[in-house]
Motif scaffolding. Sequence first.
Motif, PDB file in Angstrom:
ATOM      1  N   LYS A  18       0.824  -1.211   0.000  1.00 43.62           N
ATOM      2  CA  LYS A  18       0.000   0.000   0.000  1.00 43.62           C
ATOM      3  C   LYS A  18       0.858   1.261   0.000  1.00 43.62           C
ATOM      4  N   GLN A  19       1.955   1.225   0.752  1.00 42.19           N
ATOM      5  CA  GLN A  19       2.848   2.377   0.787  1.00 42.19           C
ATOM      6  C   GLN A  19       3.574   2.564  -0.551  1.00 42.19           C
ATOM      7  N   VAL A  20       3.926   1.436  -1.200  1.00 44.32           N
ATOM      8  CA  VAL A  20       4.553   1.514  -2.522  1.00 44.32           C
ATOM      9  C   VAL A  20       3.562   2.088  -3.541  1.00 44.32           C
ATOM     10  N   ASP A  21       2.292   1.687  -3.455  1.00 48.21           N
ATOM     11  CA  ASP A  21       1.261   2.232  -4.339  1.00 48.21           C
ATOM     12  C   ASP A  21       1.118   3.745  -4.140  1.00 48.21           C
ATOM     13  N   LYS A  22       1.158   4.169  -2.880  1.00 51.36           N
ATOM     14  CA  LYS A  22       1.070   5.602  -2.579  1.00 51.36           C
ATOM     15  C   LYS A  22       2.272   6.348  -3.168  1.00 51.36           C
ATOM     16  N   LEU A  23       3.448   5.762  -3.018  1.00 50.52           N
ATOM     17  CA  LEU A  23       4.668   6.350  -3.566  1.00 50.52           C
ATOM     18  C   LEU A  23       4.594   6.428  -5.087  1.00 50.52           C
ATOM     19  N   ASN A  24       4.083   5.370  -5.698  1.00 53.50           N
ATOM     20  CA  ASN A  24       3.945   5.335  -7.157  1.00 53.50           C
ATOM     21  C   ASN A  24       3.005   6.445  -7.640  1.00 53.50           C
ATOM     22  N   HIS A  25       1.933   6.665  -6.898  1.00 54.23           N
ATOM     23  CA  HIS A  25       0.979   7.717  -7.249  1.00 54.23           C
ATOM     24  C   HIS A  25       1.626   9.100  -7.164  1.00 54.23           C
ATOM     25  N   LEU A  26       2.407   9.331  -6.118  1.00 58.79           N
ATOM     26  CA  LEU A  26       3.089  10.613  -5.966  1.00 58.79           C
ATOM     27  C   LEU A  26       4.072  10.861  -7.099  1.00 58.79           C
ATOM     28  N   VAL A  27       4.845   9.838  -7.451  1.00 62.43           N
ATOM     29  CA  VAL A  27       5.821   9.967  -8.540  1.00 62.43           C
ATOM     30  C   VAL A  27       5.107  10.203  -9.869  1.00 62.43           C
ATOM     31  N   ALA A  28       3.981   9.509 -10.094  1.00 65.18           N
ATOM     32  CA  ALA A  28       3.211   9.698 -11.328  1.00 65.18           C
ATOM     33  C   ALA A  28       2.715  11.139 -11.439  1.00 65.18           C
ATOM     34  N   ASP A  29       2.267  11.715 -10.321  1.00 68.46           N
ATOM     35  CA  ASP A  29       1.834  13.115 -10.320  1.00 68.46           C
ATOM     36  C   ASP A  29       2.989  14.051 -10.666  1.00 68.46           C
ATOM     37  N   LEU A  30       4.150  13.763 -10.103  1.00 73.33           N
ATOM     38  CA  LEU A  30       5.329  14.569 -10.414  1.00 73.33           C
ATOM     39  C   LEU A  30       5.657  14.527 -11.899  1.00 73.33           C
ATOM     40  N   LEU A  31       5.631  13.338 -12.476  1.00 72.89           N
ATOM     41  CA  LEU A  31       5.943  13.177 -13.892  1.00 72.89           C
ATOM     42  C   LEU A  31       4.913  13.875 -14.769  1.00 72.89           C
ATOM     43  N   ASP A  32       3.628  13.736 -14.401  1.00 74.52           N
ATOM     44  CA  ASP A  32       2.573  14.389 -15.185  1.00 74.52           C
ATOM     45  C   ASP A  32       2.725  15.899 -15.154  1.00 74.52           C
ATOM     46  N   THR A  33       3.032  16.444 -13.978  1.00 72.86           N
ATOM     47  CA  THR A  33       3.198  17.892 -13.850  1.00 72.86           C
ATOM     48  C   THR A  33       4.357  18.386 -14.708  1.00 72.86           C
ATOM     49  N   THR A  34       5.442  17.628 -14.708  1.00 75.37           N
ATOM     50  CA  THR A  34       6.601  17.987 -15.531  1.00 75.37           C
ATOM     51  C   THR A  34       6.250  17.946 -17.010  1.00 75.37           C
ATOM     52  N   LYS A  35       5.501  16.919 -17.425  1.00 75.55           N
ATOM     53  CA  LYS A  35       5.106  16.803 -18.833  1.00 75.55           C
ATOM     54  C   LYS A  35       4.171  17.928 -19.249  1.00 75.55           C
ATOM     55  N   ILE A  36       3.244  18.299 -18.349  1.00 72.04           N
ATOM     56  CA  ILE A  36       2.318  19.398 -18.651  1.00 72.04           C
ATOM     57  C   ILE A  36       3.092  20.695 -18.834  1.00 72.04           C
ATOM     58  N   ALA A  37       4.041  20.957 -17.933  1.00 73.17           N
ATOM     59  CA  ALA A  37       4.825  22.194 -17.996  1.00 73.17           C
ATOM     60  C   ALA A  37       5.646  22.278 -19.276  1.00 73.17           C
ATOM     61  N   SER A  38       6.127  21.143 -19.777  1.00 69.78           N
ATOM     62  CA  SER A  38       6.956  21.123 -20.981  1.00 69.78           C
ATOM     63  C   SER A  38       6.143  20.892 -22.247  1.00 69.78           C
TER      64      SER A  38
END
Length: 372
Positions: free
Chosen positions: A188-208
């Motif tokens: 469950k903690q790994v899933d939470k971590l994966n979600h946070l990283v996915a948000d980071l990547l999406d935000t970076t892609k949106i900005a670029s």
Amino acid sequence: MMILIVDDKSENLIALSKTLESRGFQIDTAISGEEALKKVLKHPYDLIILDVQMPGMDGFEVAEAIGGYSKTADIPIIFLSAVNVSKEFITKGYASGGRDYLVKPFDTDILVLKIKTFIKLNQVQQSLQTEIEQRKLAESKKDEFISIASHELNTPLTSVKGYLQLAENSLGKQRLDQTKIFLERSKKQVDKLNHLVADLLDTTKIASGKIKFNYQHFELEPFMQNAIESIRHSYPGKQITTTGVSLSGISLLGDENRLEQVMLNYLSNAIKYAPDSNEVTVDVQLLPDKHLQVSVIDQGIGISHERQLQLFEKFYRVEENANRFQGLGMGLYICAEIIKRHQGTYGVQSETGKGSTFYFKIPINPVMADLN
């Protein structure tokens, strides 16, 4: 462009006003320094033309007073004088805050040129100041985000490390049931971590501008069911009720995975910010303009009106809840970008202590050329 002319002689005011009005300027006048100060504090002026020798407050005193107020300090001042023309007075004029010191009689064309130049320079200065302030907000938000991200990413990592150590100890003692529990908690903690990283990547892609969308026709009914069932699986104690029209047989043109991301974010937020309520409602409507409107309604803590306008901004987290609820403050920003890429609109209706309704509206069959 609004200019204030200050002179104790009415004939001077009339003559200069007519001259500048004929050149396209808007003019206001004041017959004394005291009247000028009252007007400056009430009305915005682009420039002030100020006579030096006046009864009561002279021009230098007026200029110093204007410079002492933060809202008027940047207004350009041009001194005019027919009497005080020595170097001593000209120097005093600049020292009191004047941008220029003209001696009567003066060339009208030169005065007009100076007025336009000072107004333009002041506008450029204000624009630069605004940009500097905006960058300082941006820098502050970035620093705050780095701090939040470090904390939010470190929390599940620390938990995973602790659960794996407990699982290892239990396994060594042949306590397989406990080992399984600790491994499930780690997952469950790994899933939470994966979600946070996915948000980071999406935000970076949106900005670029590199975030990709795969637009295809898909059935709405199974789409909605899958999103709701996914949340029910993650939060088995919560009751999710659906209302509105039947979606059977209706398809939509869009990126199914990205829109599911929006649904999951809305639903998980509804549950997270309503810790004392077990009920969430999903209302689906097909509007006459051939748009799909989805509303997620909770019975949670609600959001004040002044906060609602900022909810969909990047990195925004409601301050009073930042320590109570986890997250990077990027989920709703990503949702907003996804909805905008589907030619849609989004928003929230809420009242403090009375729950919230998050909604989005997208066309069923958007024009493909407008999606890219």
